[in-house]
Design a protein around this motif. Structure first.
Motif, PDB file in Angstrom:
ATOM      1  N   HIS A   1     -51.380 -23.519  71.733  1.00 40.66           N
ATOM      2  CA  HIS A   1     -51.461 -22.318  71.791  1.00 40.66           C
ATOM      3  C   HIS A   1     -53.090 -21.843  72.053  1.00 40.66           C
ATOM      4  N   TYR A   2     -53.789 -22.689  71.091  1.00 43.81           N
ATOM      5  CA  TYR A   2     -55.344 -22.501  70.871  1.00 43.81           C
ATOM      6  C   TYR A   2     -55.707 -23.901  70.944  1.00 43.81           C
ATOM      7  N   ASP A   3     -57.268 -23.653  71.406  1.00 46.68           N
ATOM      8  CA  ASP A   3     -58.184 -25.021  71.708  1.00 46.68           C
ATOM      9  C   ASP A   3     -58.923 -25.311  70.659  1.00 46.68           C
TER      10      ASP A   3
ATOM     11  N   SER B   1     -59.338 -32.401  55.976  1.00 52.72           N
ATOM     12  CA  SER B   1     -58.253 -32.800  55.309  1.00 52.72           C
ATOM     13  C   SER B   1     -57.511 -33.754  56.263  1.00 52.72           C
ATOM     14  N   ALA B   2     -57.103 -34.944  55.830  1.00 52.02           N
ATOM     15  CA  ALA B   2     -56.617 -35.865  56.622  1.00 52.02           C
ATOM     16  C   ALA B   2     -55.432 -35.475  57.418  1.00 52.02           C
ATOM     17  N   GLU B   3     -54.514 -34.558  56.788  1.00 55.64           N
ATOM     18  CA  GLU B   3     -53.595 -33.823  57.456  1.00 55.64           C
ATOM     19  C   GLU B   3     -53.784 -33.161  58.828  1.00 55.64           C
ATOM     20  N   ARG B   4     -55.061 -32.518  58.653  1.00 52.47           N
ATOM     21  CA  ARG B   4     -55.547 -31.764  59.949  1.00 52.47           C
ATOM     22  C   ARG B   4     -56.021 -32.670  60.916  1.00 52.47           C
ATOM     23  N   ALA B   5     -56.479 -33.861  60.393  1.00 50.49           N
ATOM     24  CA  ALA B   5     -57.063 -34.789  61.532  1.00 50.49           C
ATOM     25  C   ALA B   5     -56.019 -35.414  62.314  1.00 50.49           C
ATOM     26  N   GLU B   6     -54.763 -35.177  61.789  1.00 59.19           N
ATOM     27  CA  GLU B   6     -53.639 -36.026  62.609  1.00 59.19           C
ATOM     28  C   GLU B   6     -53.588 -35.282  63.944  1.00 59.19           C
ATOM     29  N   PHE B   7     -53.685 -33.796  63.776  1.00 52.58           N
ATOM     30  CA  PHE B   7     -53.553 -33.128  65.055  1.00 52.58           C
ATOM     31  C   PHE B   7     -54.780 -32.446  65.580  1.00 52.58           C
ATOM     32  N   GLY B   8     -55.858 -32.687  65.181  1.00 55.47           N
ATOM     33  CA  GLY B   8     -57.332 -31.986  65.430  1.00 55.47           C
ATOM     34  C   GLY B   8     -58.488 -32.986  65.143  1.00 55.47           C
ATOM     35  N   TYR B   9     -59.374 -32.705  65.892  1.00 58.18           N
ATOM     36  CA  TYR B   9     -60.575 -33.537  65.803  1.00 58.18           C
ATOM     37  C   TYR B   9     -61.765 -32.781  65.424  1.00 58.18           C
ATOM     38  N   PHE B  10     -62.480 -33.194  64.265  1.00 53.12           N
ATOM     39  CA  PHE B  10     -63.298 -32.370  63.454  1.00 53.12           C
ATOM     40  C   PHE B  10     -64.634 -32.700  64.068  1.00 53.12           C
ATOM     41  N   SER B  11     -65.546 -31.358  64.170  1.00 50.69           N
ATOM     42  CA  SER B  11     -66.880 -31.669  64.347  1.00 50.69           C
ATOM     43  C   SER B  11     -67.459 -31.994  62.947  1.00 50.69           C
ATOM     44  N   GLN B  12     -68.961 -32.180  62.960  1.00 54.91           N
ATOM     45  CA  GLN B  12     -69.800 -32.242  61.870  1.00 54.91           C
ATOM     46  C   GLN B  12     -69.652 -30.919  61.342  1.00 54.91           C
TER      47      GLN B  12
ATOM     48  N   ARG C   1     -57.959 -29.224  68.904  1.00 53.54           N
ATOM     49  CA  ARG C   1     -56.783 -29.929  68.997  1.00 53.54           C
ATOM     50  C   ARG C   1     -56.671 -31.180  69.982  1.00 53.54           C
ATOM     51  N   ARG C   2     -56.433 -32.163  69.478  1.00 47.58           N
ATOM     52  CA  ARG C   2     -56.378 -33.475  69.840  1.00 47.58           C
ATOM     53  C   ARG C   2     -55.560 -33.556  71.229  1.00 47.58           C
ATOM     54  N   SER C   3     -54.528 -32.632  71.400  1.00 45.33           N
ATOM     55  CA  SER C   3     -54.001 -32.935  72.903  1.00 45.33           C
ATOM     56  C   SER C   3     -54.900 -32.117  73.873  1.00 45.33           C
ATOM     57  N   HIS C   4     -56.109 -31.698  73.704  1.00 49.18           N
ATOM     58  CA  HIS C   4     -57.108 -31.201  74.715  1.00 49.18           C
ATOM     59  C   HIS C   4     -57.625 -32.404  75.272  1.00 49.18           C
TER      60      HIS C   4
ATOM     61  N   GLU D   1     -65.510 -34.840  73.887  1.00 44.28           N
ATOM     62  CA  GLU D   1     -66.539 -34.280  74.342  1.00 44.28           C
ATOM     63  C   GLU D   1     -66.903 -32.840  73.877  1.00 44.28           C
ATOM     64  N   ILE D   2     -66.017 -32.021  73.528  1.00 47.52           N
ATOM     65  CA  ILE D   2     -66.200 -30.733  73.095  1.00 47.52           C
ATOM     66  C   ILE D   2     -67.010 -30.505  71.859  1.00 47.52           C
ATOM     67  N   VAL D   3     -66.532 -31.797  71.008  1.00 46.00           N
ATOM     68  CA  VAL D   3     -67.110 -31.776  69.536  1.00 46.00           C
ATOM     69  C   VAL D   3     -68.611 -32.543  69.531  1.00 46.00           C
ATOM     70  N   SER D   4     -68.640 -33.237  70.597  1.00 41.19           N
ATOM     71  CA  SER D   4     -69.986 -33.911  70.592  1.00 41.19           C
ATOM     72  C   SER D   4     -71.189 -33.011  71.145  1.00 41.19           C
ATOM     73  N   ARG D   5     -70.442 -32.206  72.030  1.00 43.42           N
ATOM     74  CA  ARG D   5     -71.587 -31.168  72.600  1.00 43.42           C
ATOM     75  C   ARG D   5     -71.817 -30.086  71.823  1.00 43.42           C
TER      76      ARG D   5
END
Length: 243
Positions: free
Chosen positions: A77-79, A87-98, A208-211, A216-220
């Motif tokens: 529903h959100y990007d 957290s490791a749990e959140r990293a399963e469905f999301g990609y973290f920035s610095q 969200r990893r499904s994006h 690329e979003i995180v890198s930029r």
């Protein structure tokens, strides 16, 4: 010779989202970091929106309760979740920035109370007001010897501290300063921070990893935040929010 700013060069060389697409940003109300009543929707919101704009992304900001932010990100529903601790749990469905900001969790006492804090055992004799459901630091949250008093908000905790019903409370430093400068102004000068923070946690965006463009979003985004540090616009946003 025409010289392009690094962030503009990044924008020109990077693929953009499809025409008409916009990143759906989400956050929970958490002033001064996120709040629709504040300029720029809050400190974190403005930093993130400005960095994404520099990186070539349009965005729209939504504000919902915390549990809905995580569930909505999982379901697509959100990007982008604006304010996430790792957290490791959140990293399963999301990609973290610095981390683009540091949350420093600090204790407050009545001025002159003389409480010393170097390790958790130093706090065992003292009653500590904390907000129910909040996570502060893993060791603190799980220590059964701490005398914890659950309350509904930091403002309530601070008033209990002022009234001597507890000896300590704790909060992110910028959140505490925000409230002490507003509804707690009358007791602000009678409270003080302990020198040593309980914890320091990096604040990230979580895409969200499904994006299809999550990496690329995180890198930029990371490169845009670095450019904002270099040209002073990062510090200017902090100053605009009173920090």
């Amino acid at each position: 010779m025409l010289m392009l700013r690094p962030w503009l060069l990044l924008l020109l060389l990077s693929p953009a989202l499809a025409a008409g697409d916009s990143l759906r940003l989400v956050a929970n109300p958490w002033p001064p970091f996120n709040d629709q009543t504040l300029p720029g929707n809050g400190l974190s919101s403005e930093l993130v929106e400005q960095a994404l704009h520099r990186a070539g992304y349009d965005s729209q900001y939504l504000e919902v309760p915390w549990q809905r932010t995580l569930l909505g990100l999982k379901r697509g529903h959100y990007d982008v979740l604006i304010n996430a601790w790792y957290s490791a749990e959140r990293a399963e469905f999301g990609y973290f920035s610095q981390p683009y900001l540091i949350n420093r969790i600090r204790f407050l006492q009545r001025k002159g109370a003389g409480i010393q804090f170097e390790k958790l055992a130093d706090l065992y004799p003292h009653r500590i007001a904390l907000v129910r459901g909040y996570a502060y630091a893993r060791e603190f949250d799980s220590d059964p010897h701490l005398l914890k008093v659950g309350v509904s908000s930091f403002a309530t905790a601070a008033r209990m501290l002022h009234a001597r019903r507890v000896q300590l409370t704790l909060e992110d430093e910028l959140v505490a300063r925000y409230h002490l400068d507003r509804e707690l102004r009358g007791i602000r000068d009678e409270l003080e921070f302990l020198p040593l923070p309980l914890s320091e946690n990096g604040l990230h965006i979580l895409v969200r990893r499904s994006h299809p463009q999550h990496r690329e979003i995180v890198s930029r985004f990371d490169r845009a935040i670095q450019a904002m540090h270099e040209d002073g616009s990062y510090a200017a946003i902090f100053a605009r929010h009173g920090f």
